[in-house]
Each structure stands twice: as structure tokens, then as C-alpha cells.
Design an enzyme around this catalytic site. Structure first.
Site, PDB file in Angstrom:
ATOM      1  N   GLU A  87       0.616  -1.672  -0.400  1.00  0.00           N
ATOM      2  CA  GLU A  87       0.012   0.492  -0.329  1.00  0.00           C
ATOM      3  C   GLU A  87       1.200   0.954   0.283  1.00  0.00           C
ATOM      4  OE1 GLU A  87      -3.814  -0.921   2.271  1.00  0.00           O
ATOM      5  OE2 GLU A  87      -2.252  -1.145   3.438  1.00  0.00           O
ATOM      6  N   GLU A  90      -4.891   4.878  -3.032  1.00  0.00           N
ATOM      7  CA  GLU A  90      -5.701   4.595  -1.737  1.00  0.00           C
ATOM      8  C   GLU A  90      -7.196   6.104  -1.189  1.00  0.00           C
ATOM      9  OE1 GLU A  90      -4.580   2.875   1.682  1.00  0.00           O
ATOM     10  OE2 GLU A  90      -6.198   2.901   3.010  1.00  0.00           O
ATOM     11  N   CYS A 140     -11.835   0.850   6.660  1.00  0.00           N
ATOM     12  CA  CYS A 140     -10.799   2.183   7.071  1.00  0.00           C
ATOM     13  C   CYS A 140     -11.499   3.458   6.269  1.00  0.00           C
ATOM     14  CB  CYS A 140      -9.206   2.855   7.011  1.00  0.00           C
ATOM     15  SG  CYS A 140      -8.867   1.649   5.685  1.00  0.00           S
TER      16      CYS A 140
END
Lengths: 665, 665
Positions: B328, B344, B421
Site C-alpha cells: 500500500e 487508496e 478505514c
């Protein structure tokens, strides 16, 4: 005289016409049995030999002298051997490494067996085999089960995590080691260990047993090979059962979904390679092995269809497989990023295995072509010049300022890995490399890989022998001498690689018309001993382009010559030049192949043939994005030097790229 | 009259000259304290309002009506609330979800506070806040510790896994929720909970405490905000200490190396953004907050330097961050693959946070530009038209035959994630969106984002108010009316976005010369109530190109108009056309912006402005690699229709691409 190679589009379908070789006392890594529907027969290890002077011979020798001892050392150092001692009740040491650490022992054993099968070896290697075989026998449980992790660490978990455990994967590598040890006569004792475990598998997973498959394919091809060795049909049936149980969701969803371990669709119906590339390719190997042994054409057709999807839409120009780091997986069609290529070494080895099996099964040159590409450009780059450091992942580009995170993304070859699957896998392929040179058939001998060495075979009941002398892959000239023949005609088939557009053939010095058909020149005659054939393959530098759907390399070319893909390395650029700013100059396409190895003095990497080509260095300002076409400033001309990709990273860890952007004017 | 915007290269360095606003009873998400070295002052939530008719107002309303209730529902459904009940000793339910599941509760609480701070809300949202605040108080341990996972599941592991535990990360989100609840007056009670925990942190990790940092930054910015709310200096000191303890290897190597969690180099020395993008950006936010509060210019300089590395070398054209799925993470410089963009959603939100902080700290327009880019093209695409489905990752290309593995690689927005999240993070940003429109300073009011709404501020001791009416981002015309003024001159500063090359300004209908300086037009006068300003930003379609070092999009352009990046979707192609075969035709560059929303009838996604541009469909044969230049066949012309990237995937899941290859003749 130059012959244009004929198009290789129609396969030679020899299925059904084949009369497989009888099971010999000595056989190589893949030995189709008496009932198999193979088109070609492999030679036994004693029927092929690589000269240590040629490149393949050098690789095999380096493997014996450096890689194999290095693997054995590291199995001790990393704790793999200690794990088995603990399983045998001879040590209290904590389990070390991955839960599938046994597989590295098995692969090294297999490599040692192939090595000792063709050379006397040293005492240390022989001792390693004897000691390890004995240790495995002691570590084996009373019921035949053999796995140090589930014996020592998690006995209650035995057989309970098929998606994750790698138990059958490890069993498979044990069986392959046993097959190698038996076929070479190095350690027939290991077969007993393997069979006790295999019999347990048949009992548990066989026709009346539980329906389960392993998250990591490997057992399928291994059981087929164990069947070939023993003739014990339940092994083959179990391999087939494991294949046919896939695609039913037995493994669950897992972290990456069922396609990750090829459990999303029945193997016979699969149309796309998916998920973890090594798993997919090991599964393909099993499909071909079971297909030819069981005469199961549906399986073979499915395997060929999957090969086409892989090679036509998801394979790197190096022959590497695997576009994604996250799940070590194939990506979507044409998703082939150079910098983020995963291109796992084990996947390249698996590709050689699969292509060899498909070549034997079908006789189609495309499989030999692909095997050669993968060997030179996807397997070979993984090994350092000294044979003791390895890439796990083989990217086609390393950027200036490359960001590494984790061992698999290292910018340099490492001596060992916490997941050390690749080094012993290399060792077992290199130790058996001579087995991939040629095949036999009723009508003669087929040469697939060119290397200095000797091959012989039994053709029509008589022994024939051919010596090869060549500097291939550096030069395209191959001199073959028939050193033993028979009184009846037979056919010497020579592969014309797909990359080759022109070649000449001379027999005893005289040019002959020899059009290639389906990828092979076929020369049929009564071969008197001493007859020479000179095949001269044209080897110009090629500028290779990718399908326009491969976004990652748009506007770029890859340089290639013969079977070798080339690359640019920072080490060959003037100081201060950023590799990302280099362009190939289309206006100055002068291309030469320069042999300037020894006087370069860069240390370990000897580079017999480099490529020089006109280029320039551009400058493009700082802004990451701008409105409108951005004209690259004309830039400074320079001569680019490209080196074989398989040798990259031996002189420095600097940036590297296979795909070179072409300057736009 | 058209003015060319002046180059925005030299910053307005207002540091030191600023007189920060006194701490108000009501403040927004970032409220520099009395001693801060901020160049601009944020407005309080009651000083800015978005009309529900404009795009940003629609987003905020959808957030209140759909996203927020959806988040609350899912916190119950997924077990996050249940975890806290178990921690409070009121339930025996097994822990559910990620070990940092509390943070989703905290973020939703924060979102609810911002929402209720500006609107009455419904009873359900108010009950959620009251119930959850009370529950958190009950779940808090006697010593102030509050974390359901480490209370219920692993009490012995408390504080023992700083690299992994997310304990301080969760604490940070709790503090931010408390700050929002206090600033808006929605629930001052939560501050007591937060302070008890924060005091425990000061005791444990403060000057005399242990030297540890959290693997996931977030606590730093949160402690700075808690300091701003309370004036309690030890919170700020602890934030600074956490920053300065990084880069000493306290977190160990971990799976991806210390750069993954920015522990490889002291933050003040860092020159490159590295590792997990969300962590890097949250850390940057903390650096700026601590920098302005402590007057620590070294920290601020480091933050600006890291911003430059990110934005000039590692940011997508959409403003998204994160090039790699595996960790990520940021990649190497210019490693910006469109298809494998991780991008993201939380990183985009963090980018808005960071840019807003840097804008306040420095007054530099480049931060407002970047904030706008990220908001429209990296945050907004994550939310479905109905506000109830979300992307975790926001790729810039979805291929035909895309291979998804796992939730984050889904080809469509999902209602919730096992690691959830992103949705509550969107909710807290959208609920506070009005706070990002404008700032105040002694000399006047600065408008950074254009949207229908009202902003007011206290300028030189008097209240001023400006109403905005605009169809931005669909049209570039913005009408501003001063509805309250003062008798003394003040400056209305209007941002001229970096993408805008030409604009006009009229005051009360009359053209004025208004050259932009450092990215802003500054209009200074005694503003009589009723005075109108019309700013008309030229909004032609732009063809954006990337730096030539971005290999992934060589030979491609991205279409943009105003602040919006556009994309092609399969839904707009003729049946049977493969998106990967489409090319932009450079010979037919006719470009129009067509408004044809309602009569398209494609369902939920209303698309006010599309782009039509000439293209063609090429065909390139089957072979993946070939020798020599591959000429694409001329192909069939067609008119391409591009839609705003933030709206993609609402009509279908089909293939999509932002970067369009330009046809080569």
C-alpha cells in the site's frame, strides 16, 4: 544458400502415432510411461552430455561446484535439516523457517540426485544424499506421514488446513526427489520412503477417501512421475483425482479468492491462467503428465489452451510469468509492467517444466521455443555469475531511486531467502539440464536446444550419436557430427527457433535445401559416421515490440539477438546520465554486435557479445504533468551498450531496463 | 478582458507576520492556536456554508443523508460497537473485525460531530453520538486506556507491539473525534475521555517515559489538535517527541522494512516519501501541526520538501498517492502505473488534510491547488452516486478481463470492507467540507475552493460576508456578492487554479485588471454591501501529458477540464469495441464539451459535462511480441466520449481508462 523458415502455425499432431520408450533403468525428470500418448521420447541422463565449455555446460558445472554446495550449506544453516532432526526426535531445536521448509530439502536432494547421476560428484554431496535420505526415513511417522512442521509444531493440525499447509506440496517434492534418486540409481532407498507416504495419501485421499486438494499444486505432477517410476496405477489415479477435484471450492475463498490457487473453475474448463503463477504452472505440469499417461485429451487440450492464454497475453518478453507482487500472480491480459514484474524464478523454472512436457506430448516447436526463451531469459538471470546469489523476482526494469520493500524486491541477488524456494529449484533444473537438449522418436533424433555436447539415442533399434560444437547462444553456427549411425535411414531434426528468419544448412560442406517444417529442419538419410551438418542460424540484432495493448511498454523496443534478450545497465552509461532519460534514436539505427568481453575488466561478468546502438539523452523539465504535448529536447547523442539480460546486476546494482523508449522527434 | 496568470513560483512567506486567530468557541478540523506561526486562519464551521445545490453541497448532503447513516449501520453490523460493549463488560460477543476496529467508530463519531455542528441532524445521529460517547466512557479502563481489542482479546499484549498494534493510531482517532465534538459543542463529554487517555500517554511515553512510536502515524496530528483545544502543552510536546523518535529503528525491520512506516530516517532529514502512503501522509500532517504550533521551521521545511517529492515525482494525475498494492506504498520516482495504482481513498483524504495544513501554514497556492485536485479526482471517485458504496483503491485503469484478487482490487464500489478505514474517513471529510472553502487573515478573506455557498469572517475587527454562486466545477464562472462589509478596505483574494491559463474579473459588471500574484487575484477596496465580483475562469478541455520518466503512460494523454480529470468508460463505446484498442486521433483533435446529462438515461449517474473527441479503433493482430515496428492498422474512426473520472463505475463495472493512447500514424 538461405532458406526462409516456413510458418510454424500447424502443429505436428503425433499423438497416437507415438510408441513411447519402454521404461528404462535410467531416465530423466519426465519419463512418459509405456502407455503414454507422448509424441516424442526424452533421452535418459546418460544419453546426453553438455560440454563444460559451452554456456549451458558452464551453467551446469557452476551449479555442481557452487550452487548445489551453497544450497546444502544453507539447508543446514537455515535450520531445514534441523527441523527434520527434530521430527526424528533427535533434537529439541525450535522449528526454523517456513512451514514448508522440507520442500527445500527435497528439491536439493533431487538436484543432488541428477548431479550424481551424471558425474561422480564429491564425497560431500554423496554424503548429503545418504545422510538426508536416512534422516527422512527416521523423520517419517509410523503411518508414512512425513512433514517436519506438522510433526514437530502442529501435530493437531495435520491435514486440517489444505488451503495453507503445503503438506501435499512438500510430499510432491519428496516424491520427485525419490524419482530422481531412483532413476539415477543414486539412492533407491528414498523410493521406499516416498511410497510409504504415497500409499498413505492414496488411503486418505483416494477413491474412497476425503475430497480435498492442496492449496499449492505440485502433488499432481509428482504422483504421475511416481507412477511412471513404479507402474503403480493408484498414484496416477490419485493425481487425476486431485486435478478433477479442483474448481469445486474445496479450498474456500482465502485471502485472494479461489482463482489464486486455481480452485475457481474445473481445470478442464479453465480458459485463463489465474492467480499465483507458480501454482498455476505446477498445476499445468500435472495436467500434462496425467493427460499423456491416462490418454486424457480433454486435459491436454485444456493445458494447451491455458498455455496459449499465458504465452499470448500474460508472458514477459523474457518468458517470465507473474505480473503482480501482491499475490505473486498473473494479472489481467496484457498487464505486464516492466518495473513491477514479479517474474518469480520458480515460475520460470516451472515454465521450462511445462513446456518440456508439452513438447514431449505434442512435438510442437512452439513449446521448445518457449522453453528456450524462459531458460535463457527468465531462469538464467536469477543466478549470479558466481552461482551463489539469486533473484527471487526478476523485474525487467530497475528504476533510479528504486524503492525496495522486502527480500523479493531486492535490487541485488541475495545468498538465501527466508522463503528459499528458488535456489534449490534452480539447482534441480540445472543439474538435469542435459535432459532437455534433445528427444528421440522411432524415425530419429530431434535437437531442441543447441549447446556443445553429445546426444545419443536408440533409433530403430540401433544406437546413434551426434556431437554438437557451437558457441550458441553467442553465435548461430552449430556444427553437428554424426559419430555413430545405423545402416538404415533416420531423420535428424533440427529446431529453427521462432526468432530466426534465415539460416543455411550444409552437409559435409555442401549446401542443401532444407526448408523448416513446423519449426524443424528434417534431414533424412543413412548417416555414415563422420558426416557433418553445419546449421548456421542468422542472428541479427532484433528490435522487438510488444502488442499495443501492453500499456506498460508503449513506445519502447526490446533488443534481442538469437535467444537472448538484452538490457541497458547504468554501469554502461556516462557518469551522471539518468537511465530513464535515455532514448533509442530511430534516426541512427546503426546496430553492431561487439565482442569485447575480457578487455572490459568489470570483474566477474564475462560478456561475450554486447550490442551497440545509437541513442540520445533527453531532458524534459521538472513538472510531473503538463498541458499539451511535451516535446523532449533533442538531447545529447550517445552510443548505447546493451548487455544480455541474464547477466544484469553482476557488475553493479544500478538501474537497468529491458524496454528502451524510442525517441520521438 | 483576459489576464494571463502570473507564474506561481515564489511563495508568499507570511510566517511570522501572522497573528493567529484566538481560540474560538467554535472551530473546524484544523485550528492553529494563539502561538502558531500560521499564515492563514481557518474559518470556524459556522462561518462557512455550502448550498445543497452545488456539487460540494450535494456531496455534503449525500454524506449526511446516506454515507453517515450507512456507516453507523455498518459499525453495528460489523461488530465495532459490539467490541466496545465487550470492553465495557456488557457483552460476551467475540471480538469482530480488525484489531484497530475502534478507529472506525472514532472516525464516524468525528464525522457525526462535524455534521451535527452545522445542521440539526436527525435524532438517530444524535443518539449515535450520545450512546457511543457514553459507551466509550464505560469501555475506558480505570487508568484511562481505551482500546477494545487489547482490553478484550489481548490484555497481556497492551503496549507490547508498537509496530503492529495501532493502539496510538486508535487513540489519535479518538482524540480527533473528541476535538470535533468539543469544537462543535456536540458532545463536550468526549473530551474528558480523550484527556484521561492522553494523560496516560503523557505519563507512559512523555519525557520521562519509554521511547516508542506507533507503526501507524496519526497520534501526532491528533495530540497537536488536542493541545489546540485544551492548551495543555504536554500534548504538543508528546506529539513532537513521537515525531523526533522516528528514524531510530524503534519499530524494527518488520515485513517491509523500516521505510514502510517511515522509521528509516529522522523525519527532519527525510527527503523522500516512502512506504505506506496513508502512514506517510498522516505523519506529514502531524509534522505540519507540530511545526506551526511549536514554531519549528525545520519540521515545516522537511514537510514541504517531502510534499515536493510526493507531488513532483510520485502522485497520480488524479492527486492520488500510492503506486503499489503489496505494501500500500509509494513506489520509486515516476513509478505510477495506471492499472495497478493503489491510490487508496484514505491517502487521498490524508492529502487533503496535509495540503490544507500546509496552506494554512504557508499561504502558498500550490497547496490549495493540490487539495482541489485530490478532492475532485482522488477522494470523490471513491463514493458511489448513492453515497453507500466505496472504493478502497482507485485505479486509473480497469482492463478488459481485469483480474481482481481481494476486496481492495474489486472492480466495483463495495458497501463495506473487512478493513473499513475508508468509508468513515470519507464521512468525516465530507461533513467538514465547508471548512476548506476559505480562510481569513488580518487583511481580508481568501477563497480557495469555489462552490455555491456563503463565507464570512472577522476582518480587522468587523464581520464581512461573501455569497458565492457558481456551477463550478462544471463551469468556470463564479459570482461573488459581498453581503456584509466594513468601512475600511480589505482584500478579497480569489485563487486562480494552476490549471487555468486565462480568466476575466468584473466588479459590478465592469472589467478590472486583476493580475494573479502567487496564485491569487487580490482585490482590495472598501466593499460596499451588494458589490458583485464575477470571476470567469477559462475552462477549455486540456490534453495532459506526463513526464517522460513515467513509463506507464508513455504516448498517452489524459483529458481534463477545470479541476476535473476525465476518463473513458466501456459504457460509452460501441458494442464489441475493446477499450484497449481505442486511440485518440491527433489528426482530428476537435474537442467539445457537451452537456447532455438527463437525456442519456443511464440511471443514477448524472453527468453534466462530458467531453467528445475524435478517436479511432485500431487492430494489432495477435502476437504478443514481434520483431520490428508494429504498425497499427488505421482503424475505424469514432467519437470518443469522456466522463469525469469521479463518476466512473456508476453506470457499469466495465473497463475504464484515464490515460488514452494517442494514435501513431
Amino acid at each position: 544458400m538461405t532458406e526462409q523458415k516456413l510458418s510454424d502455425t500447424s502443429p505436428v499432431d503425433l499423438r497416437g502415432s507415438a510408441e513411447p520408450a519402454a521404461l528404462r533403468g535410467s531416465a530423466g525428470p519426465v519419463a512418459p510411461g509405456p502407455g503414454a500418448t507422448a509424441a516424442l521420447w526424452p533421452l535418459s541422463p546418460d544419453q546426453a552430455r553438455l560440454d563444460p565449455g559451452g554456456l549451458l555446460g558452464q551453467w551446469q558445472r557452476r551449479n555442481a561446484e557452487d550452487t548445489l554446495p551453497h544450497c546444502v550449506d544453507n539447508l543446514h544453516r537455515a535450520g531445514n535439516i534441523g527441523n527434520l532432526r527434530a521430527a526424528a526426535g533427535e533434537s529439541d531445536a525450535a522449528f526454523a523457517g517456513m512451514w514448508f521448509a522440507d520442500s527445500d530439502v527435497h528439491k536439493t536432494l533431487e538436484a543432488a540426485a541428477w548431479e550424481l547421476g551424471t558425474s561422480p560428484g564429491d564425497g560431500a554431496l554423496r554424503s548429503f544424499v545418504e545422510d538426508t535420505v536416512a534422516l527422512l526415513a527416521r523423520a517419517q511417522q509410523a503411518d508414512g506421514y512425513l512433514n517436519s512442521y506438522f510433526t514437530v509444531v502442529a501435530p493437531d493440525e495435520r491435514w486440517r488446513k489444505p488451503d495453507w499447509s503445503h503438506e501435499l506440496y512438500c510430499a510432491g517434492h519428496l516424491f520427485q526427489a525419490a524419482v530422481a534418486a531412483a532413476r539415477t540409481g543414486v539412492s533407491p532407498a528414498l523410493v521406499a520412503v516416498a511410497r510409504r507416504f504415497a500409499d498413505l495419501l492414496v488411503e486418505r485421499f483416494g477413491p474412497d477417501g476425503v475430497e480435498e486438494v492442496c492449496g499449492h499444486p505440485e502433488i499432481e505432477t509428482a504422483l504421475a512421475e511416481l507412477y511412471r517410476l513404479t507402474g503403480h496405477r493408484p498414484y496416477l489415479d490419485l493425481a487425476r483425482r486431485f486435478l478433477d477435484l479442483r474448481g469445486r471450492g474445496l479450498l474456500g475463498h482465502g485471502r485472494f479468492g479461489p482463482a489464486y490457487y486455481q480452485d475457481h473453475v474445473p481445470v478442464r474448463e479453465a480458459r485463463e491462467v489465474t492467480g499465483h503463477a507458480v501454482r498455476q504452472l505446477y498445476l499445468l505440469a500435472g495436467m500434462v503428465d496425467v493427460g499423456v499417461e491416462a490418454g486424457d485429451h480433454v486435459l491436454l487440450d485444456a493445458a494447451e489452451r491455458l498455455w496459449e492464454d499465458a504465452v499470448h497475453r500474460r508472458t514477459y518478453v523474457t518468458g517470465a510469468h507473474g505480473s503482480r507482487h501482491r499475490d505473486e500472480a498473473y494479472g489481467g491480459p496484457y498487464e505486464l509492467p516492466a518495473d513491477r514484474a514479479y517474474a518469480e524464478t520458480c515460475a520460470a523454472i516451472a515454465s521450462v517444466h511445462v513446456n518440456w512436457r508439452l513438447l514431449l506430448a505434442t512435438g510442437r516447436a512452439r513449446y521448445a521455443d518457449e522453453m528456450e526463451r524462459a531458460l535463457y531469459n527468465a531462469v538464467a538471470p536469477a543466478v549470479s555469475s558466481d552461482g551463489r546469489r539469486f533473484f527471487y523476482s526478476n523485474p525487467l526494469q530497475l528504476r533510479t531511486g528504486h524503492a525496495s520493500s522486502g527480500e523479493e524486491e531486492a535490487a541485488r541477488r541475495l545468498p538465501w531467502y527466508s522463503c528459499a524456494c528458488c535456489p534449490p529449484n534452480i539447482a534441480r533444473l540445472m543439474a538435469s539440464l542435459h535432459g532437455y537438449l534433445a528427444t528421440a522418436h522411432d524415425d530419429g533424433l530431434q535437437i531442441h536446444l543447441y549447446a556443445s555436447g553429445t546426444v545419443n539415442a536408440e533409433v530403430a533399434g540401433a544406437a546413434v550419436q551426434v556431437d554438437m560444437r557451437t558457441e550458441y547462444p553467442w553465435q548461430g553456427r552449430i556444427e553437428l557430427t554424426v559419430t555413430a549411425g545405423t545402416a538404415v535411414p533416420w531423420t535428424l531434426a533440427l529446431r529453427v527457433p521462432a526468432w530466426c528468419d534465415a539460416y543455411t544448412v550444409r552437409i559435409d560442406g555442401g549446401p542443401v535445401m532444407a526448408p523448416a517444417r513446423d519449426g524443424y529442419i528434417r534431414l533424412t538419410r543413412v548417416w555414415a559416421p563422420g558426416t557433418t551438418v553445419v546449421l548456421d542460424l542468422d542472428m541479427p540484432v532484433r528490435q522487438v515490440t510488444a502488442h499495443p495493448r501492453v500499456d506498460a511498454v508503449r513506445g519502447c523496443v526490446a533488443l534481442a539477438r538469437g535467444p537472448l534478450v538484452y538490457c541497458l545497465e547504468q554501469a554502461d552509461l556516462p557518469p551522471g546520465t539518468v537511465l530513464e532519460d535515455v532514448r533509442l534514436d530511430p534516426a541512427a539505427p546503426a546496430v553492431t554486435a561487439a565482442s569485447a568481453a575480457s578487455d572490459r575488466g568489470e570483474g566477474p561478468a564475462d560478456i561475450p557479445v554486447m550490442i551497440n546502438i545509437g541513442g540520445l539523452v533527453t531532458q524534459a523539465g521538472d513538472s510531473l504533468y503538463a498541458t499539451g504535448r511535451r516535446r523532449e529536447r533533442p538531447g545529447t547523442p550517445l552510443t548505447l551498450t546493451a548487455v544480455p539480460y541474464f547477466l544484469w546486476g553482476n557488475r553493479s546494482e544500478g538501474p537497468m531496463r529491458v524496454w528502451i523508449p524510442v525517441a520521438t522527434e
